[in-house]
Write a protein that holds these residues in place. Structure first.
Motif, PDB file in Angstrom:
ATOM      1  N   GLU A 120       6.738  38.186   3.122  1.00  0.00           N
ATOM      2  CA  GLU A 120       5.917  38.112   1.917  1.00  0.00           C
ATOM      3  C   GLU A 120       4.440  37.922   2.272  1.00  0.00           C
ATOM      4  O   GLU A 120       3.563  38.580   1.702  1.00  0.00           O
ATOM      5  CB  GLU A 120       6.398  36.962   1.030  1.00  0.00           C
ATOM      6  N   ILE A 121       4.180  37.033   3.226  1.00  0.00           N
ATOM      7  CA  ILE A 121       2.785  36.781   3.619  1.00  0.00           C
ATOM      8  C   ILE A 121       2.196  38.011   4.300  1.00  0.00           C
ATOM      9  O   ILE A 121       1.054  38.409   4.017  1.00  0.00           O
ATOM     10  CB  ILE A 121       2.702  35.556   4.549  1.00  0.00           C
ATOM     11  N   HIS A 124       1.514  40.781   1.820  1.00  0.00           N
ATOM     12  CA  HIS A 124       0.328  40.448   1.026  1.00  0.00           C
ATOM     13  C   HIS A 124      -0.957  40.732   1.803  1.00  0.00           C
ATOM     14  O   HIS A 124      -1.994  41.073   1.203  1.00  0.00           O
ATOM     15  CB  HIS A 124       0.392  38.974   0.620  1.00  0.00           C
ATOM     16  N   ARG A 125      -0.901  40.630   3.117  1.00  0.00           N
ATOM     17  CA  ARG A 125      -2.083  40.863   3.952  1.00  0.00           C
ATOM     18  C   ARG A 125      -2.209  42.314   4.406  1.00  0.00           C
ATOM     19  O   ARG A 125      -3.066  42.631   5.222  1.00  0.00           O
ATOM     20  CB  ARG A 125      -2.054  39.938   5.167  1.00  0.00           C
TER      21      ARG A 125
END
Length: 286
Positions: A120-121, A124-125
């Motif tokens: 998820e992180i 997102h990046r």
């Protein structure tokens, strides 16, 4: 100053949270015992496999094999092992920082994710996620590692990726967990850097042909490295969550103690005010 009702509500809420964090700490402690045992049992094999392969390649020359040289693709496949749940301190963020600070170009990275939180992180990046095998981190077994290894090796053989990396958290002990980024393929850099055999020894002899031996050995090496990383990461995750929940419980106890003091002060102030009003009323009636 907050009213006694507000303080009491706040204290009750924190006490409920403390019960949850203590329960989560207990669960993580039990899971850590099992995960730690598996990590410690598999670590000797994990390390010996790496030493054996690098030793063999250190004494190997003149072999033209796809696993030993670049295939021309600029894409870098990274197997990223994180967790499916949060509340584990900086466990997941440390893995993301490891990839961010690796010096690899984000546009060239494709992520083979194990663990929803890390994916998820990274998504997102702006990182490209090409695979999701998050279910295997809960109770990792060798078969899961082999399936993931075969998937990544197939992508490498077909030229979809030119390098394979492994990002995981190495379990040192209950309180020390070290994020690591390891290059698995191609192995020319590994051969030159990590071979421990002294120079001057005879070159490795293969039976049957070297190409056939390496085609059998290196996939087993890749799968073994992935399995070792999975069990080590599982132990690190539970250790990190146990520490986080212990810290949260300690903070809750401090907050409850402060709120009890504030409540007693507010109660004493209310009593003093009532006494003052009674005495003032009695004086007024005289």
């Amino acid at each position: 100053m907050a009213s006694m009702i507000d303080i009491k509500r706040r204290k009750t809420s924190i006490e409920s949270t403390e019960q949850i964090t203590k329960a989560m700490k207990l669960v993580s402690t039990v899971k850590l015992q099992r995960a730690r045992q598996r990590a410690e049992e598999s670590k000797p094999y994990f390390q010996k496999m790496y030493q054996t392969v690098t030793s063999i390649l250190g004494k190997t020359e003149g072999i033209d094999h796809p696993y030993l040289c670049a295939n021309g693709s600029e894409k870098k496949g990274i197997i990223v092992i994180s967790s499916n749940r949060g509340l584990a301190g900086g466990y997941n963020n440390n893995i993301v920082k490891l990839i961010r600070d690796s010096g690899l170009d984000r546009d060239e990275i494709v992520v083979y994710g194990v663990g929803h939180k890390g994916m998820e992180i990274l998504a997102h990046r702006g990182y490209q996620i090409v695979s999701d095998d998050s279910g295997i981190i809960n109770e990792p077994v060798y078969e899961d590692a082999r399936n993931l290894g075969n998937k990544v090796l197939k992508a490498y053989e077909e030229g979809q990726i030119g390098e394979i990396y492994l990002a995981y958290t190495e379990f040192k002990n209950t309180v020390v967990h070290e994020p690591k980024l390891m290059k698995l393929l191609p192995m020319e850099a590994v051969k030159e850097k990590d071979a421990e055999e002294p120079k001057g020894k005879l070159l490795m002899n293969f039976e049957p042909k070297p190409e056939e031996a390496l085609s059998l050995l290196i996939p087993k090496y890749i799968c073994s490295m992935i399995y070792g990383a999975l069990v080590s990461s599982a132990a690190s995750e539970n250790g990190a969550r146990m520490q986080a929940m212990d810290a949260a419980s300690s903070n809750a106890e401090e907050m409850i103690s402060d709120l009890e003091l504030a409540y007693n002060r507010a109660r004493q102030g209310a009593i003093t005010q009532e006494l003052t009003e009674i005495i003032s009323g009695a004086e007024a009636l005289k």
